[in-house]
Design a protein around this motif. Sequence first.
Motif, PDB file in Angstrom:
ATOM      1  N   GLN A 120       9.221 100.788 123.492  1.00 51.55           N
ATOM      2  CA  GLN A 120      10.606 100.900 122.931  1.00 51.55           C
ATOM      3  C   GLN A 120      10.914  99.770 121.753  1.00 51.55           C
ATOM      4  N   THR A 121      10.696  98.683 122.191  1.00 53.25           N
ATOM      5  CA  THR A 121      10.952  97.408 121.173  1.00 53.25           C
ATOM      6  C   THR A 121       9.935  97.530 120.159  1.00 53.25           C
ATOM      7  N   GLN A 122       8.648  97.873 120.169  1.00 50.18           N
ATOM      8  CA  GLN A 122       7.824  98.230 118.872  1.00 50.18           C
ATOM      9  C   GLN A 122       8.389  99.290 117.967  1.00 50.18           C
ATOM     10  N   THR A 123       8.753 100.461 118.480  1.00 51.39           N
ATOM     11  CA  THR A 123       9.069 101.792 117.682  1.00 51.39           C
ATOM     12  C   THR A 123      10.423 101.366 117.192  1.00 51.39           C
ATOM     13  N   ILE A 124      11.430 100.745 117.771  1.00 49.70           N
ATOM     14  CA  ILE A 124      12.815 100.500 117.124  1.00 49.70           C
ATOM     15  C   ILE A 124      12.510  99.453 116.008  1.00 49.70           C
ATOM     16  N   LYS A 125      11.859  98.625 116.118  1.00 48.47           N
ATOM     17  CA  LYS A 125      11.485  97.547 115.300  1.00 48.47           C
ATOM     18  C   LYS A 125      10.902  98.148 113.999  1.00 48.47           C
ATOM     19  N   GLU A 126      10.013  98.989 114.293  1.00 50.33           N
ATOM     20  CA  GLU A 126       9.186  99.634 113.045  1.00 50.33           C
ATOM     21  C   GLU A 126      10.196 100.746 112.431  1.00 50.33           C
TER      22      GLU A 126
END
Length: 130
Positions: A120-126
């Motif tokens: 979740q964190t990774q995809t939102i940041k990207e």
Amino acid sequence: MKRTDQIFIGRAGEFFAAFILERFGIRTTHVDLPHDDLWCRTPNGDLVRVQVKACSKAMVHGVKARPARYSFQFGANRNIYDGVYILVALDKKLCLAFRRDDKIGRTLKIKPNMFTEHAQTQTIKEAFKL
């Protein structure tokens, strides 16, 4: 599933996605437009259109005994939409974000173990270039 149930699941997904994005410092406005569910302003000032797809739980689809999957339905404009998609697994209280970078079929099936806090964190940041 009744149409009203689908509407309620979709609306819950939209508000959940807004809640998660706000935690990342992304200001959200709920809109009710044909291709946009949220308009978001990132901390660096970019305006991003968001379309939310939500599932209440993973399910087994088809006749064969396959593992349960979240099944997200996309409309006819799926390959020209220039915003961010947010996929919400309501039962897990997690979401994934992505920009359309290649052709999406009418249905996207995702394994439940793909929904994690880290993903979740990774995809939102990207997706939001944070």
